[in-house]
Design a protein around this motif. Structure first.
Motif, PDB file in Angstrom:
ATOM      1  N   VAL A  98       0.869  -1.177   0.000  1.00  0.00           N
ATOM      2  CA  VAL A  98       0.000   0.000   0.000  1.00  0.00           C
ATOM      3  C   VAL A  98       0.902   1.222   0.000  1.00  0.00           C
ATOM      4  CG1 VAL A  98      -1.802   1.265   1.222  1.00  0.00           C
ATOM      5  CG2 VAL A  98      -1.820  -1.235   1.209  1.00  0.00           C
ATOM      6  N   VAL A  99       0.538   2.197  -0.835  1.00  0.00           N
ATOM      7  CA  VAL A  99       1.347   3.397  -1.021  1.00  0.00           C
ATOM      8  C   VAL A  99       0.489   4.626  -0.779  1.00  0.00           C
ATOM      9  CG1 VAL A  99       2.654   4.764  -2.688  1.00  0.00           C
ATOM     10  CG2 VAL A  99       2.872   2.272  -2.677  1.00  0.00           C
ATOM     11  N   ALA A 100       0.973   5.545   0.040  1.00  0.00           N
ATOM     12  CA  ALA A 100       0.337   6.859   0.202  1.00  0.00           C
ATOM     13  C   ALA A 100       1.213   7.883  -0.513  1.00  0.00           C
ATOM     14  CB  ALA A 100       0.195   7.221   1.680  1.00  0.00           C
ATOM     15  N   THR A 101       0.583   8.792  -1.255  1.00  0.00           N
ATOM     16  CA  THR A 101       1.335   9.766  -2.038  1.00  0.00           C
ATOM     17  C   THR A 101       1.251  11.148  -1.410  1.00  0.00           C
ATOM     18  OG1 THR A 101      -0.560  10.253  -3.464  1.00  0.00           O
ATOM     19  CG2 THR A 101       0.887   8.447  -4.128  1.00  0.00           C
ATOM     20  N   ARG A 102       2.062  12.057  -1.908  1.00  0.00           N
ATOM     21  CA  ARG A 102       2.162  13.387  -1.320  1.00  0.00           C
ATOM     22  C   ARG A 102       0.898  14.211  -1.490  1.00  0.00           C
ATOM     23  NH1 ARG A 102       8.206  14.607  -3.787  1.00  0.00           N
ATOM     24  NH2 ARG A 102       9.305  13.013  -2.551  1.00  0.00           N
ATOM     25  N   ASP A 103       0.025  13.841  -2.423  1.00  0.00           N
ATOM     26  CA  ASP A 103      -1.208  14.600  -2.629  1.00  0.00           C
ATOM     27  C   ASP A 103      -2.402  14.000  -1.895  1.00  0.00           C
ATOM     28  OD1 ASP A 103      -1.566  12.333  -4.120  1.00  0.00           O
ATOM     29  OD2 ASP A 103      -2.055  13.365  -5.997  1.00  0.00           O
ATOM     30  N   GLY A 104      -2.154  13.072  -0.952  1.00  0.00           N
ATOM     31  CA  GLY A 104      -3.232  12.541  -0.130  1.00  0.00           C
ATOM     32  C   GLY A 104      -3.982  11.379  -0.728  1.00  0.00           C
ATOM     33  N   ALA A 105      -3.394  10.679  -1.695  1.00  0.00           N
ATOM     34  CA  ALA A 105      -4.042   9.507  -2.299  1.00  0.00           C
ATOM     35  C   ALA A 105      -3.468   8.231  -1.709  1.00  0.00           C
ATOM     36  CB  ALA A 105      -3.859   9.521  -3.811  1.00  0.00           C
ATOM     37  N   LEU A 106      -4.295   7.188  -1.710  1.00  0.00           N
ATOM     38  CA  LEU A 106      -3.915   5.881  -1.182  1.00  0.00           C
ATOM     39  C   LEU A 106      -4.097   4.852  -2.291  1.00  0.00           C
ATOM     40  CD1 LEU A 106      -3.049   4.795   1.667  1.00  0.00           C
ATOM     41  CD2 LEU A 106      -5.441   4.115   1.974  1.00  0.00           C
ATOM     42  N   PHE A 107      -3.044   4.062  -2.555  1.00  0.00           N
ATOM     43  CA  PHE A 107      -3.071   3.101  -3.656  1.00  0.00           C
ATOM     44  C   PHE A 107      -2.708   1.704  -3.164  1.00  0.00           C
ATOM     45  CE2 PHE A 107      -2.153   7.116  -5.779  1.00  0.00           C
ATOM     46  CZ  PHE A 107      -2.940   7.072  -6.920  1.00  0.00           C
ATOM     47  N   LEU A 108      -3.289   0.704  -3.800  1.00  0.00           N
ATOM     48  CA  LEU A 108      -2.854  -0.670  -3.646  1.00  0.00           C
ATOM     49  C   LEU A 108      -1.919  -0.990  -4.807  1.00  0.00           C
ATOM     50  CD1 LEU A 108      -3.024  -3.454  -2.209  1.00  0.00           C
ATOM     51  CD2 LEU A 108      -4.897  -4.002  -3.775  1.00  0.00           C
ATOM     52  N   LEU A 109      -0.706  -1.386  -4.500  1.00  0.00           N
ATOM     53  CA  LEU A 109       0.287  -1.730  -5.509  1.00  0.00           C
ATOM     54  C   LEU A 109       0.408  -3.247  -5.572  1.00  0.00           C
ATOM     55  CD1 LEU A 109       2.646  -1.085  -7.454  1.00  0.00           C
ATOM     56  CD2 LEU A 109       4.115  -0.869  -5.430  1.00  0.00           C
ATOM     57  N   ASP A 110       0.061  -3.817  -6.738  1.00  0.00           N
ATOM     58  CA  ASP A 110       0.257  -5.246  -6.965  1.00  0.00           C
ATOM     59  C   ASP A 110       1.608  -5.399  -7.651  1.00  0.00           C
ATOM     60  OD1 ASP A 110       0.239  -7.917  -8.060  1.00  0.00           O
ATOM     61  OD2 ASP A 110      -1.911  -7.978  -7.626  1.00  0.00           O
ATOM     62  N   ILE A 111       2.593  -5.843  -6.900  1.00  0.00           N
ATOM     63  CA  ILE A 111       3.957  -5.884  -7.404  1.00  0.00           C
ATOM     64  C   ILE A 111       4.119  -6.966  -8.458  1.00  0.00           C
ATOM     65  CG2 ILE A 111       6.367  -6.252  -6.705  1.00  0.00           C
ATOM     66  CD1 ILE A 111       5.463  -5.111  -3.914  1.00  0.00           C
ATOM     67  N   GLU A 112       3.460  -8.084  -8.281  1.00  0.00           N
ATOM     68  CA  GLU A 112       3.599  -9.174  -9.241  1.00  0.00           C
ATOM     69  C   GLU A 112       2.901  -8.851 -10.558  1.00  0.00           C
ATOM     70  OE1 GLU A 112       2.261 -12.720  -7.350  1.00  0.00           O
ATOM     71  OE2 GLU A 112       3.959 -12.800  -5.951  1.00  0.00           O
ATOM     72  N   LYS A 113       1.718  -8.221 -10.484  1.00  0.00           N
ATOM     73  CA  LYS A 113       0.982  -7.865 -11.693  1.00  0.00           C
ATOM     74  C   LYS A 113       1.398  -6.509 -12.256  1.00  0.00           C
ATOM     75  CE  LYS A 113      -3.170 -10.473 -10.419  1.00  0.00           C
ATOM     76  NZ  LYS A 113      -4.637 -10.396 -10.134  1.00  0.00           N
ATOM     77  N   ARG A 114       2.205  -5.762 -11.501  1.00  0.00           N
ATOM     78  CA  ARG A 114       2.692  -4.446 -11.910  1.00  0.00           C
ATOM     79  C   ARG A 114       1.526  -3.500 -12.199  1.00  0.00           C
ATOM     80  NH1 ARG A 114       7.367  -6.639 -16.106  1.00  0.00           N
ATOM     81  NH2 ARG A 114       8.508  -7.885 -14.556  1.00  0.00           N
TER      82      ARG A 114
END
Length: 318
Positions: A98-114
């Motif tokens: 899970v990644v939080a960005t500087r503009d206040g967004a939250l993402f799920l990162l699937d590393i295997e599926k890119r």
């Protein structure tokens, strides 16, 4: 004192290199260079300690994820453009983050599926200052102007619970049973650590004040990170501005003492026996070895390298 054998993964920011070192001697076992345009945000291990993740950002508003397969000894860069990363947490499932960005967004990162999937975005100016995952949830803490919010999401991004926090949260740590949230204030006032059971629908916030040390009465201490012993008996709270570490008895939710370090620290990582810890300093770009039993600073790195504060600890068999 003898320590349980261990190795450290450390980032040399001046030379843009990840170092694998012997914990006792400090001898460098292996080095992995990465592109100098990127600055590390964190370094984390997967649950099986097979992979180390190094999320990074650069000045051009781009993020990227480097990973080291420790059995193979290979560093790889994820071939996926990411937004600038503010916070990173491995999980909730293997091969995800899970990644939080500087503009206040939250993402799920699937590393295997890119792939990168948006979980949510704040509708007002905010900053994610803490992020953690387990099998059941994604835990986040946010700063909103003069206040803080704890927001808990399901792994697919559904908001499960939300709590307003006293003061401004500065970080988030977790153990099997609890969340630990250090907090400060926008102006002079109470600073401390929030202790909250993960089953928060039935629990009240417990804010532990960290103004118990007389030498700290006249200025801010800025509690900024919490490390927890594996048996969940003790929490160590790093004070970036007051040169010491609070020792918290978790069962009673009270301060049991302080470790006077005498220098600014930013983060703390317990070694395998929980008798010692490695502390990082963003101010001095070095690492300290702290004796947690006798509550004293033992040694510092020699200063020939500029070291990122966060480290990852590997048992000697890894």
């Amino acid at each position: 004192m003898d320590t349980v054998p261990y190795k450290l993964l450390v980032v040399d920011t001046e030379n843009s290199t990840v170092l694998l070192t012997d914990g006792e001697s400090g001898e460098i076992i292996r080095e992995w260079p990465f592109p100098g345009e990127y600055s590390p945000v964190d370094i984390q291990l997967t649950a099986d300690s097979a992979i180390a993740y190094i999320p990074t950002s650069n000045n051009q508003g781009r993020g990227t994820l480097f990973s080291i397969s420790l059995p193979a000894g290979q560093l790889m860069q994820l071939p996926l453009d990411l937004p600038p990363i503010e916070r990173f947490a491995a999980g909730p499932q293997l091969g995800q983050a899970v990644v939080a960005t500087r503009d206040g967004a939250l993402f799920l990162l699937d590393i295997e599926k890119r792939s990168l999937t948006l979980l949510g975005r704040s509708g007002e100016p905010t900053a994610c200052v803490g992020l953690a995952t387990d099998d059941n949830a994604v835990y986040t803490v946010w700063q909103h102007d003069q206040n803080g919010v704890l927001a808990i999401f399901s792994p697919d991004g559904q908001l499960q619970d939300e709590r307003f926090l006293p003061g401004l949260p500065t970080n988030l740590s977790q153990s099997e049973r609890y969340l630990y949230i250090p907090f400060t204030t926008a102006s002079a006032g109470e600073e401390g650590m929030i202790l909250l059971p993960k089953q928060i629908s039935e629990a009240a916030l417990r804010a532990i004040s960290l103004h118990h040390c007389p030498s700290e009465a006249s200025f801010r201490i800025y509690p900024c990170q919490v490390a927890i012993t594996p048996d969940e008996s003790t929490a160590y709270v790093v004070h970036e501005d007051s040169a010491n570490v609070s020792v918290i008895d978790i069962a009673s939710a009270t301060v049991s003492g302080y470790i006077p370090v005498g220098r600014s620290l930013s983060c703390l990582t317990l070694l395998p026996d929980s008798q010692f810890a490695v502390a990082g300093s963003y101010m001095f770009a070095d690492l300290s070895l702290i004796d947690l039993v006798n509550r004293r600073l033992l040694s510092l790195t020699d200063g020939e390298r500029e070291l990122f504060g966060q480290v990852a600890v590997l048992h000697s068999g890894r």
